[in-house]
Scaffold this active site. Structure first.
Site, PDB file in Angstrom:
ATOM      1  N   LYS A  50       0.820  -1.229   0.000  1.00 52.89           N
ATOM      2  CA  LYS A  50       0.000   0.000   0.000  1.00 52.89           C
ATOM      3  C   LYS A  50       0.851   1.275   0.000  1.00 52.89           C
ATOM      4  O   LYS A  50       0.473   2.272  -0.611  1.00 52.89           O
ATOM      5  CB  LYS A  50      -0.957   0.001   1.187  1.00 52.89           C
ATOM      6  CG  LYS A  50      -2.078  -1.026   1.045  1.00 52.89           C
ATOM      7  CD  LYS A  50      -3.084  -0.910   2.164  1.00 52.89           C
ATOM      8  CE  LYS A  50      -4.108  -2.025   2.086  1.00 52.89           C
ATOM      9  NZ  LYS A  50      -5.123  -1.965   3.134  1.00 52.89           N
ATOM     10  N   ASP A  92     -10.281   2.317   2.300  1.00 47.10           N
ATOM     11  CA  ASP A  92     -10.400   1.543   3.549  1.00 47.10           C
ATOM     12  C   ASP A  92     -11.242   2.269   4.596  1.00 47.10           C
ATOM     13  O   ASP A  92     -12.098   1.673   5.259  1.00 47.10           O
ATOM     14  CB  ASP A  92      -9.012   1.253   4.135  1.00 47.10           C
ATOM     15  CG  ASP A  92      -8.326   0.086   3.437  1.00 47.10           C
ATOM     16  OD1 ASP A  92      -9.016  -0.751   2.826  1.00 47.10           O
ATOM     17  OD2 ASP A  92      -7.082   0.011   3.504  1.00 47.10           O
TER      18      ASP A  92
HETATM   19  P1  NDP Z   1       0.781  -2.783  10.250  1.00 51.75           P
HETATM   20  O1  NDP Z   1       1.802  -3.837  10.248  1.00 51.75           O
HETATM   21  O2  NDP Z   1       0.965  -1.541   9.431  1.00 51.75           O
HETATM   22  O3  NDP Z   1       0.523  -2.247  11.757  1.00 51.75           O
HETATM   23  C1  NDP Z   1       0.732  -3.032  12.822  1.00 51.75           C
HETATM   24  C2  NDP Z   1       0.149  -2.379  14.104  1.00 51.75           C
HETATM   25  O4  NDP Z   1      -0.181  -3.428  14.998  1.00 51.75           O
HETATM   26  C3  NDP Z   1       1.131  -1.477  14.824  1.00 51.75           C
HETATM   27  O5  NDP Z   1       0.398  -0.459  15.487  1.00 51.75           O
HETATM   28  C4  NDP Z   1       1.779  -2.434  15.826  1.00 51.75           C
HETATM   29  O6  NDP Z   1       2.279  -1.800  16.986  1.00 51.75           O
HETATM   30  C5  NDP Z   1       0.571  -3.274  16.196  1.00 51.75           C
HETATM   31  N1  NDP Z   1       0.910  -4.626  16.681  1.00 51.75           N
HETATM   32  C6  NDP Z   1       1.485  -5.627  15.971  1.00 51.75           C
HETATM   33  N2  NDP Z   1       1.567  -6.744  16.727  1.00 51.75           N
HETATM   34  C7  NDP Z   1       1.029  -6.434  17.943  1.00 51.75           C
HETATM   35  C8  NDP Z   1       0.833  -7.170  19.137  1.00 51.75           C
HETATM   36  N3  NDP Z   1       1.194  -8.446  19.256  1.00 51.75           N
HETATM   37  N4  NDP Z   1       0.226  -6.529  20.185  1.00 51.75           N
HETATM   38  C9  NDP Z   1      -0.152  -5.246  20.070  1.00 51.75           C
HETATM   39  N5  NDP Z   1       0.027  -4.502  18.976  1.00 51.75           N
HETATM   40  C10 NDP Z   1       0.602  -5.089  17.899  1.00 51.75           C
HETATM   41  O7  NDP Z   1      -0.578  -3.539   9.866  1.00 51.75           O
HETATM   42  P2  NDP Z   1      -1.858  -2.905   9.162  1.00 51.75           P
HETATM   43  O8  NDP Z   1      -2.129  -1.611   9.825  1.00 51.75           O
HETATM   44  O9  NDP Z   1      -1.696  -2.926   7.690  1.00 51.75           O
HETATM   45  O10 NDP Z   1      -3.011  -3.995   9.475  1.00 51.75           O
HETATM   46  C11 NDP Z   1      -3.553  -4.175  10.771  1.00 51.75           C
HETATM   47  C12 NDP Z   1      -4.759  -5.112  10.720  1.00 51.75           C
HETATM   48  O11 NDP Z   1      -5.851  -4.559   9.988  1.00 51.75           O
HETATM   49  C13 NDP Z   1      -4.485  -6.480  10.083  1.00 51.75           C
HETATM   50  O12 NDP Z   1      -5.126  -7.460  10.878  1.00 51.75           O
HETATM   51  C14 NDP Z   1      -5.143  -6.388   8.720  1.00 51.75           C
HETATM   52  O13 NDP Z   1      -5.550  -7.654   8.242  1.00 51.75           O
HETATM   53  C15 NDP Z   1      -6.365  -5.520   9.066  1.00 51.75           C
HETATM   54  N6  NDP Z   1      -6.966  -4.817   7.896  1.00 51.75           N
HETATM   55  C16 NDP Z   1      -8.251  -5.126   7.527  1.00 51.75           C
HETATM   56  C17 NDP Z   1      -8.877  -4.482   6.473  1.00 51.75           C
HETATM   57  C18 NDP Z   1     -10.297  -4.842   6.111  1.00 51.75           C
HETATM   58  O14 NDP Z   1     -10.760  -4.471   5.009  1.00 51.75           O
HETATM   59  N7  NDP Z   1     -11.036  -5.525   6.945  1.00 51.75           N
HETATM   60  C19 NDP Z   1      -8.179  -3.441   5.685  1.00 51.75           C
HETATM   61  C20 NDP Z   1      -6.820  -3.164   6.164  1.00 51.75           C
HETATM   62  C21 NDP Z   1      -6.255  -3.856   7.221  1.00 51.75           C
HETATM   63  P3  NDP Z   1       3.771  -1.137  17.021  1.00 51.75           P
HETATM   64  O15 NDP Z   1       3.631   0.203  16.375  1.00 51.75           O
HETATM   65  O16 NDP Z   1       4.086  -1.065  18.466  1.00 51.75           O
HETATM   66  O17 NDP Z   1       4.660  -2.080  16.244  1.00 51.75           O
END
Ligand code: NDP
Length: 280
Positions: A66, A102
């Site tokens: 993206k 989104d």
């Molecule tokens: P990113 O990898 O960009 O972001 C990850 C985020 O999750 C960060 O804030 C990170 O925190 C946090 N994180 C990761 N692991 C953990 C954990 N174990 N505990 C707490 N926080 C955690 O991912 P995306 O933003 O692209 O996607 C996030 C979710 O949204 C996914 O599940 C994806 O499938 C879903 N999604 C669904 C869509 C839909 O149409 N339904 C559309 C887009 C996304 P930190 O900053 O501390 O690393």
């Protein structure tokens, strides 16, 4: 002539977008085909160029491309600009236009399908990655009473809050410990089967807990339910963001309700099918 569209990602085999867009095309009578394309991790731009050269009219973009799609576009919609990411590309004679549907998808799911308009509500957004960033402006447009972003790495939540200005605060998961009307899990924790360290005090019997992940129950949804909240996964958001992309490309708005219902039925059938033993 049939117009061609695709979704690019890595991995991509799991994508439901071809099924969703095929349903939209049948429903609206639009002459389109839509396929899933696996792009190599270092070959997204080449994949898109090749698709354009063979007549592609537009594409959706999913993980992990993206941000790259954002850079690839010659022109950006204002919502893509604010999101810093692109999930919808349109190809025309002037080049590549990038958009992000989104956030509109999430707001449509909350408002139309779940009857939980964010207007005047206290909203807690968990996570500060791409998915969180993409939904902030569309949520703010709905004029919630408060929008709090909580993230594991607090500085990333603060950065996002600073980017969007008024009406947003940032904090750690621990510091979010008062009731919210809507709690949205936009972390990637559910993908790993993990639960962010949340206080049960954020939930009441009137809270909607929304996990952007879809396809299976998550520890976040279990935990929220255990503390009295109503719950929803992100399947509706997936279909609504696809409908918004279809509208961007074709100028026609499909009816999402039967498509969401069919996908939910598929999921239930799959869950009810006894798993087969290993093949010999
Ligand atoms: P990113 O990898 O960009 O972001 C990850 C985020 O999750 C960060 O804030 C990170 O925190 C946090 N994180 C990761 N692991 C953990 C954990 N174990 N505990 C707490 N926080 C955690 O991912 P995306 O933003 O692209 O996607 C996030 C979710 O949204 C996914 O599940 C994806 O499938 C879903 N999604 C669904 C869509 C839909 O149409 N339904 C559309 C887009 C996304 P930190 O900053 O501390 O690393």
């Amino acid at each position: 002539m049939t117009d061609r569209y695709a979704v690019f990602g890595h991995p991509i085999a799991h994508s439901k977008s071809p099924q969703i867009h095929a349903a939209f095309a049948r429903q609206t009578g639009e002459d389109v085909v839509y396929e899933a394309r696996l792009a190599p991790l270092d070959g997204f731009a080449e994949g898109v160029a090749q698709f354009i050269a063979t007549g592609g009219r537009g594409a959706n973009v999913t993980v992990p491309f993206k941000e790259e799609a954002f850079k690839l576009a010659n022109r950006l919609s204002s919502r893509a600009q604010r999101a810093g990411a692109v999930n919808t590309l349109s190809f025309d004679t002037d080049g590549i236009v990038g958009d992000n549907t989104d956030g509109a998808g999430l707001v449509a799911d909350l408002t139309r399908n779940l009857n939980r308009s964010p207007a005047g509500k206290r909203i807690l957004l968990l996570g500060a990655g791409g998915a969180a960033r993409g939904v902030i402006e569309p949520l703010l447009d709905q004029q919630p009473a408060a929008l709090v972003i909580a993230n594991r790495t607090v500085s990333r939540a603060e950065e996002l809050a600073g980017l969007f200005g008024h009406g947003i605060t940032a904090c750690s998961f621990d510091a979010a410990d008062t009731p919210f009307d809507i709690v949205i899990n936009a972390t990637a924790a559910s993908l790993a089967g993990e639960l962010p360290p949340l206080s049960s005090r954020i939930f009441t019997n009137n809270t909607l807990a929304y996990d952007m992940m879809y396809g299976r129950d998550t520890p976040f949804l279990d935990f929220s339910r255990m503390h009295g909240a109503a719950t929803s996964d992100g399947l509706g958001m997936l279909v609504e963001q696809a409908a918004e992309a279809f509208f961007v490309w074709r100028g026609v708005r499909p009816d999402t309700a039967p498509v969401i219902a069919a996908l939910r039925l598929d999921r239930e059938r799959l869950a009810a099918t006894p798993s087969r033993g290993p093949r010999t």
